[in-house]
Design an enzyme around this catalytic site. Sequence first.
Site, mmCIF file in Angstrom:
data_model
loop_
_atom_site.group_PDB
_atom_site.id
_atom_site.type_symbol
_atom_site.label_atom_id
_atom_site.label_comp_id
_atom_site.label_asym_id
_atom_site.label_seq_id
_atom_site.Cartn_x
_atom_site.Cartn_y
_atom_site.Cartn_z
ATOM 1 N N GLY B 109 0.804 -1.219 0.000
ATOM 2 C CA GLY B 109 0.000 0.000 0.000
ATOM 3 C C GLY B 109 0.837 1.269 0.000
ATOM 4 N N LYS B 110 2.145 1.124 0.274
ATOM 5 C CA LYS B 110 3.072 2.265 0.295
ATOM 6 C C LYS B 110 2.484 3.437 1.077
ATOM 7 C CE LYS B 110 5.487 0.728 -3.880
ATOM 8 N NZ LYS B 110 4.734 -0.524 -4.119
ATOM 9 N N ARG B 111 1.901 3.148 2.234
ATOM 10 C CA ARG B 111 1.273 4.168 3.051
ATOM 11 C C ARG B 111 2.319 5.054 3.705
ATOM 12 N NH1 ARG B 111 -2.542 2.410 0.242
ATOM 13 N NH2 ARG B 111 -4.585 1.924 1.118
#
Lengths: 316, 316
Positions: B109-111
């Site tokens: 999700g590369k949050r």
Amino acid sequence: MALVRFADRLCDAIERKESPVVVGLDPQLDQIPAFLRRACQSVYGTTPRAAAEALWHFNRTLIDAVYDLVPAVKPQLAFYERYGVEGLRTYVRTVRYAREAGLLVIADGKRNDIGPTAAFYADAFLGHASLFGQDVPAEFAADALTVNGYLGGDGIAPFVERAESYGTGLFVLVKTSNPSSGDLQDLDVSGRPLYEHMGALVERWGESTRSACGYSSVGAVVGATYPEQGCRLRALMPHTLFLVPGYGTQGATAADVAGCFDARGRGAVVNASRSICFAFQREPYASRYGAAGYGAAARAATEQMRVEIQRALPRG
Amino acid sequence: MALVRFADRLCDAIERKESPVVVGLDPQLDQIPAFLRRACQSVYGTTPRAAAEALWHFNRTLIDAVYDLVPAVKPQLAFYERYGVEGLRTYVRTVRYAREAGLLVIADGKRNDIGPTAAFYADAFLGHASLFGQDVPAEFAADALTVNGYLGGDGIAPFVERAESYGTGLFVLVKTSNPSSGDLQDLDVSGRPLYEHMGALVERWGESTRSACGYSSVGAVVGATYPEQGCRLRALMPHTLFLVPGYGTQGATAADVAGCFDARGRGAVVNASRSICFAFQREPYASRYGAAGYGAAARAATEQMRVEIQRALPRG
């Protein structure tokens, strides 16, 4: 009908509302009024659905309270993802309700990926989804999305393409408002801090989307808590709209954000989340409105913030 | 029962499966077999629900086909968010099904956000949600999450805390696999590229989570398409597990990823998404299995990839 670009839509809304204030819709279940929590829990039990319903009612009241005072609202995705599918249903309802109230919606998701994958995020938040060969509006779509540029140009291009096609926009993180933003962003690159390089890239990525108002639809996130850096970025990025978080609870004041605006007092929107959503918890709003008046408290806090910022800005 | 740390769980799974291969579950509706699309469309119409059902059946078949060959799968969130709430329901079903099959799940999700907000992402993907004072598992929770570190230490700390509390992990973007990753990541900072500074931070952020296997639960994303950089980062980050994307469709080979492993052939997992999910579209799998055999084709491609990588690695 000709497509109106996001930058023009935002600049127009700022002018109509005479306000550069953005309200961050970051509802925290344990902070919203107890009567609202209890009401939802009594209907839906101790479930994510109950939490999501409570957040939705809270957001709706806030939108009703501020829709005529601000050009845009900014729901932060983490506050919704926390409650899973039900939480995102509240995000969707919030976006729709805000747009029906004439507000622009900036989805604060800070999405990022390599080009082919970024295209799907861009579809999801700024465009359409392809459904069995048909092009349908994406359920999560908003007017703009915050984006993290660490992956470079090919990770940004799909967002810019969707912005051009759909009249939407993006805000790329340049200098963020948090205490440790300098860990990476302040590193010295050939005599300039990294965030200035990011700023220069953002200014370039937006070139193709510049519009009547003089700004492009590729904006920048520039934290209010770093006023000197904001001033310098304003000079370096003359065609880039700034989304300025950090006002209020994070400590920034109107004087701190003034430098993010151009000489005519335009070119930026200032976000406050907690200090508006939860204004009912603090004075002078707590004694004046109480928890039951959380909407009125949010409205009063928004008006106060608008006045503070207007006083600090040059007249356009 | 003592909490088993993520790094130990992953290293153990790699050893048991004798495989460092991660299958990326990035289903694209227009790429999955037509018979599956038509079946779902005929039941659910031209709706996001139909798309989500098609993706779910596709994922389930892939998991059935590869679960004994790989330690983990990696669903990329954009492919699900594209279809809104229904898409995320498929993400949730996929995560549950994969975990029931004994797989670790890395949510891609590369949050990223400032500390207090990052805490909610960390709750959502690596921990629990607070529900009316009760601590309940978050619906989107996986075993690990990819994270973007541009905001610095306070944006990473909540993920590390959740990793410690729940035996989960994170992979911070260091050097990504895309063509323009160098726009930012290769900038020269005091004689070293920026990604090496990010690598040093990641190594430090993981210190408190180092475990029996010698690695920490704060991993790094290091693109297979940059083998020299991968080698150098391996030397600089002796306690950091690498998640290595870019194998297959993006062009990287077993020789390219070998340098991301340690001297015993450990310390990394290599992800392939399209080249496995859609193996049925290309030779030799297309003529051998056809579209109906997309699961068998994915299995064969996974076995092939495992063999290729094992041959390129030193023996542990």
